[in-house]
Enzyme design. Structure first.
Site, PDB file in Angstrom:
ATOM      1  N   HIS A   2     -29.866  17.654   4.564  1.00 34.75           N
ATOM      2  CA  HIS A   2     -30.172  17.845   3.452  1.00 34.75           C
ATOM      3  C   HIS A   2     -31.634  18.876   3.342  1.00 34.75           C
ATOM      4  O   HIS A   2     -32.506  18.410   4.176  1.00 34.75           O
ATOM      5  CB  HIS A   2     -30.434  16.922   2.298  1.00 34.75           C
ATOM      6  CG  HIS A   2     -30.401  17.578   0.816  1.00 34.75           C
ATOM      7  ND1 HIS A   2     -31.942  17.764   0.316  1.00 34.75           N
ATOM      8  CD2 HIS A   2     -29.767  17.705  -0.115  1.00 34.75           C
ATOM      9  CE1 HIS A   2     -31.676  18.224  -0.490  1.00 34.75           C
ATOM     10  NE2 HIS A   2     -30.578  18.268  -1.121  1.00 34.75           N
ATOM     11  N   GLU A  23     -26.450  25.037   0.190  1.00 34.71           N
ATOM     12  CA  GLU A  23     -27.563  24.901  -0.751  1.00 34.71           C
ATOM     13  C   GLU A  23     -28.756  25.595  -0.175  1.00 34.71           C
ATOM     14  O   GLU A  23     -29.550  25.196   0.306  1.00 34.71           O
ATOM     15  CB  GLU A  23     -28.091  23.374  -0.876  1.00 34.71           C
ATOM     16  CG  GLU A  23     -26.982  22.304  -1.169  1.00 34.71           C
ATOM     17  CD  GLU A  23     -27.557  21.246  -1.348  1.00 34.71           C
ATOM     18  OE1 GLU A  23     -27.338  20.903  -2.721  1.00 34.71           O
ATOM     19  OE2 GLU A  23     -28.432  20.440  -0.984  1.00 34.71           O
TER      20      GLU A  23
HETATM   21  P1  13P Z   1     -30.832  20.757  -7.743  1.00 30.96           P
HETATM   22  O1  13P Z   1     -29.524  20.386  -8.641  1.00 30.96           O
HETATM   23  O2  13P Z   1     -31.870  19.721  -8.707  1.00 30.96           O
HETATM   24  O3  13P Z   1     -31.201  22.074  -7.802  1.00 30.96           O
HETATM   25  O4  13P Z   1     -30.622  20.060  -6.460  1.00 30.96           O
HETATM   26  C1  13P Z   1     -29.682  20.516  -5.556  1.00 30.96           C
HETATM   27  C2  13P Z   1     -29.504  19.474  -4.432  1.00 30.96           C
HETATM   28  O5  13P Z   1     -30.533  19.441  -3.704  1.00 30.96           O
HETATM   29  C3  13P Z   1     -28.504  18.632  -4.354  1.00 30.96           C
HETATM   30  O6  13P Z   1     -28.281  18.071  -2.906  1.00 30.96           O
END
Ligand code: 13P
Length: 236
Positions: free
Chosen positions: A91, A160
């Site tokens: 992550h 992400e």
């Molecule tokens: P947000 O939805 O707060 O942008 O976070 C995304 C995230 O890091 C999920 O792992």
């Protein structure tokens, strides 16, 4: 069928997680929702939940060890107490805030792979890399796969972009479409999108080709919003 995942990060207590997990479990049963739904609570809130639906509770992080002297970490002895067999690895907050290197991430990946865990493996570029262009962005993302066995059966990927996480800035549909297509071409695994996903934009995001679900932070912490998003995903 889309996957909807909640990453609680450093939010919710043991008590509120328990209520949340039980309510989502009941909701999935009552609404006949068969999508896979994951919840990643903080480590202190892991428990033996009474889950009858297709809800899966996973760990946000753990060390690559069964037990031992690693102050502040948890290992598989602590996860197995609660039958946790799903873990988030790579992550962006672990990479960029907590300073985990690709080498450490790959070690963790291989450790949990050997134990057969479902691994939700995250990649994504910071803003300055995105601004340098698509070639740089893809190059950066491919490096985040160094040391990672992409043929692993129990692998789910999440793209992400760092600049879209917790910022309220969601990537443009076109950006998501481009990156997901490139990743999917190389790696045929379920691929979630994460970064400021919320009830208002989830439907459009799930309609993008090669988006197999969403990994949601902020908007997943509110039970009603999470339920709304699960419902949106039902017919996708
Ligand atoms: P947000 O939805 O707060 O942008 O976070 C995304 C995230 O890091 C999920 O792992």
């Amino acid at each position: 069928m889309k996957i909807i995942a909640a990453n609680f990060k450093t939010n919710h207590t043991r008590k509120s997680t328990n209520i949340f997990v039980n309510n989502i479990n009941t909701f999935l049963e009552d609404e006949n929702i068969s999508n896979d739904v994951y919840i990643f609570p903080p480590a202190t809130a892991l428990d033996n939940f009474d889950i009858k639906s297709n809800l899966i509770v996973g760990a946000q992080n753990a060390y690559c060890v069964k037990n031992g002297s690693f102050t502040g970490e948890i290992g598989t002895e602590q996860l197995e107490e609660f039958d946790i067999k799903t873990i988030l690895i790579g992550h962006s907050e672990r990479r960029h805030v907590l300073g985990e290197s690709q080498k450490e991430i790959a070690l963790k990946y291989n450790y949990y792979k050997a134990l057969g865990y479902r691994i939700v493996y995250c990649v994504g570029e910071p803003l300055e890399v995105k601004q340098s262009g698509l070639t740089e962005t893809l190059g950066y993302i491919w490096e985040q796969f160094d040391g990672i066995d992409l043929d692993y059966d129990n692998l789910v990927l999440a793209y992400e972009p760092v600049w879209a996480i917790g910022t309220g800035v969601v990537a443009e549909i076109e950006d998501i479409r481009t990156i997901h297509k490139k990743i999917k071409k190389k790696i045929q695994k379920p691929l979630l999108y994460g970064g400021s996903v919320k009830p208002a934009n989830l439907s459009d995001i799930l309609d993008i080709p090669n988006v197999d679900g969403a990994l949601i932070g902020t908007a997943s912490w509110i039970e009603e919003d999470f339920k709304t998003m699960i419902k949106i995903s039902k017919d996708k």
